[in-house]
Design a protein around this motif. Structure first.
Motif, PDB file in Angstrom:
ATOM      1  N   MET A   1       6.629   6.048  -3.221  1.00 12.85           N
ATOM      2  CA  MET A   1       6.353   4.805  -3.022  1.00 12.85           C
ATOM      3  C   MET A   1       7.037   3.803  -1.953  1.00 12.85           C
TER       4      MET A   1
ATOM      5  N   GLY B   1       6.626  -0.027  -4.645  1.00 12.90           N
ATOM      6  CA  GLY B   1       6.080   0.387  -6.119  1.00 12.90           C
ATOM      7  C   GLY B   1       5.499  -1.279  -6.043  1.00 12.90           C
TER       8      GLY B   1
ATOM      9  N   LYS C   1       1.227   6.199   2.351  1.00  8.78           N
ATOM     10  CA  LYS C   1       2.005   5.237   0.701  1.00  8.78           C
ATOM     11  C   LYS C   1       2.106   3.922   0.646  1.00  8.78           C
TER      12      LYS C   1
ATOM     13  N   ARG D   1      -2.522   1.235  -7.145  1.00 11.08           N
ATOM     14  CA  ARG D   1      -0.721   0.747  -7.195  1.00 11.08           C
ATOM     15  C   ARG D   1      -0.385   2.259  -8.303  1.00 11.08           C
ATOM     16  N   ASP D   2      -0.727   2.178  -9.167  1.00  7.71           N
ATOM     17  CA  ASP D   2      -0.159   2.483 -10.387  1.00  7.71           C
ATOM     18  C   ASP D   2      -0.978   4.281 -10.369  1.00  7.71           C
ATOM     19  N   THR D   3      -1.835   4.500 -10.002  1.00  5.93           N
ATOM     20  CA  THR D   3      -2.170   5.948  -9.834  1.00  5.93           C
ATOM     21  C   THR D   3      -1.779   6.975  -8.359  1.00  5.93           C
ATOM     22  N   TYR D   4      -2.222   5.926  -7.209  1.00  6.39           N
ATOM     23  CA  TYR D   4      -1.757   6.826  -5.672  1.00  6.39           C
ATOM     24  C   TYR D   4      -0.095   6.489  -6.102  1.00  6.39           C
ATOM     25  N   GLY D   5       0.695   5.763  -6.400  1.00 10.12           N
ATOM     26  CA  GLY D   5       2.058   5.343  -5.977  1.00 10.12           C
ATOM     27  C   GLY D   5       2.460   4.703  -4.906  1.00 10.12           C
TER      28      GLY D   5
ATOM     29  N   THR E   1       2.608   1.453  -2.462  1.00 11.44           N
ATOM     30  CA  THR E   1       3.411  -0.135  -2.562  1.00 11.44           C
ATOM     31  C   THR E   1       1.857  -0.766  -1.218  1.00 11.44           C
TER      32      THR E   1
END
Length: 256
Positions: free
Chosen positions: A1, A29, A171, A198-202, A204
């Motif tokens: 992130m 994030g 990112k 956001r949650d799966t790939y981490g 922002t």
């Protein structure tokens, strides 16, 4: 992130000030939305972040590294990807080839490798195709990989552009009006997709959007621009009820 920081960023076109002394911190994030009336300077901010415009003054920092003066391709390699308000697909290529094109900035083999069809080049091509298929599967479009992009429904074209952005292995992801032209059900699905990205790939995520219902549901943080200046920021409910924000969108009520 990754974190993105704009420090005292100004953009002038001759005598016109498009963005004026903007300072914003996009937390790692987070899903942050940038809103404001038409002409507020939102897309100009995106264009500066991604290297299409060079700020007149100020710094734009991705994880502490200044992006100002770098080419869009260099910024992409640093881990920043975007979609556009007006779709920028390759309309006559297949869905799969559109996503594979997004990985161009990550390829390592030189021209001679492609010409001689070397082992390294073949391995890289397999990796590119597998990554593209993974991105299409993630947005629910793997079954469309052989279709021509221009023949897709509008909502699917929006998802294709997101898949292509993900293929650059970013990112930080910038989405410019991703809900434009979508119906209610499509917007609800989009909210789930962005959260999952956001949650799966981490990642922002920074969004420009006009749909206030979507903004309330998806945003951790909201930044409001008006005439190129930041007039408010914070959590969605507080920002959207801020009198300055209401005035910027609806105008000031005339005294009777």
């Amino acid at each position: 992130m990754s974190t993105l920081t704009l420090k005292n960023v100004t953009l002038k076109f001759g005598g016109l000030v498009a963005v004026n002394d903007l300072t914003v911190q996009i937390g790692a994030g987070s899903i942050t939305s940038m809103i404001g009336p038409n002409g507020a300077g939102k897309t100009s901010v995106f264009n500066m972040i991604t290297g299409f415009y060079k700020p007149t003054a100020g710094q734009i920092l991705l994880d502490g590294q200044n992006l100002v003066g770098k080419k869009p391709s260099q910024i992409t390699r640093l881990g920043l990807a975007r979609t556009f308000q007006n779709l920028r697909l390759f309309p006559n290529l297949t869905v799969l080839d559109n996503v594979k094109a997004g990985m161009h900035s990550r390829t390592k083999q030189a021209v001679w490798g492609a010409l001689w069809h070397t082992r390294a080049q073949r391995q890289e091509e397999r990796l590119i195709e597998q990554t593209a298929l993974d991105c299409l599967r993630f947005v629910g479009m793997e079954q469309d990989c052989a279709r021509i992009a221009k023949n897709l429904p509008y909502g699917a074209q929006r998802y294709l552009e997101i898949a292509r952005a993900l293929a650059t292995q970013p990112k930080l992801l910038l989405l410019d009006e991703p809900a434009a032209g979508l119906n209610y059900e499509e917007k609800e699905a989009l909210i789930g997709l962005i959260r999952s990205i956001r949650d799966t790939y981490g990642l922002t995520v920074l969004i420009i959007e006009h749909d206030m219902g979507l903004i309330k549901k998806i945003s951790d943080h909201v930044v409001v621009l008006d005439y190129g200046q930041k007039i408010a920021e914070g959590v969605p409910e507080a920002v959207l009820n801020n009198p300055r924000v209401v005035e910027a969108y609806l105008g000031k009520e005339e005294a009777v």
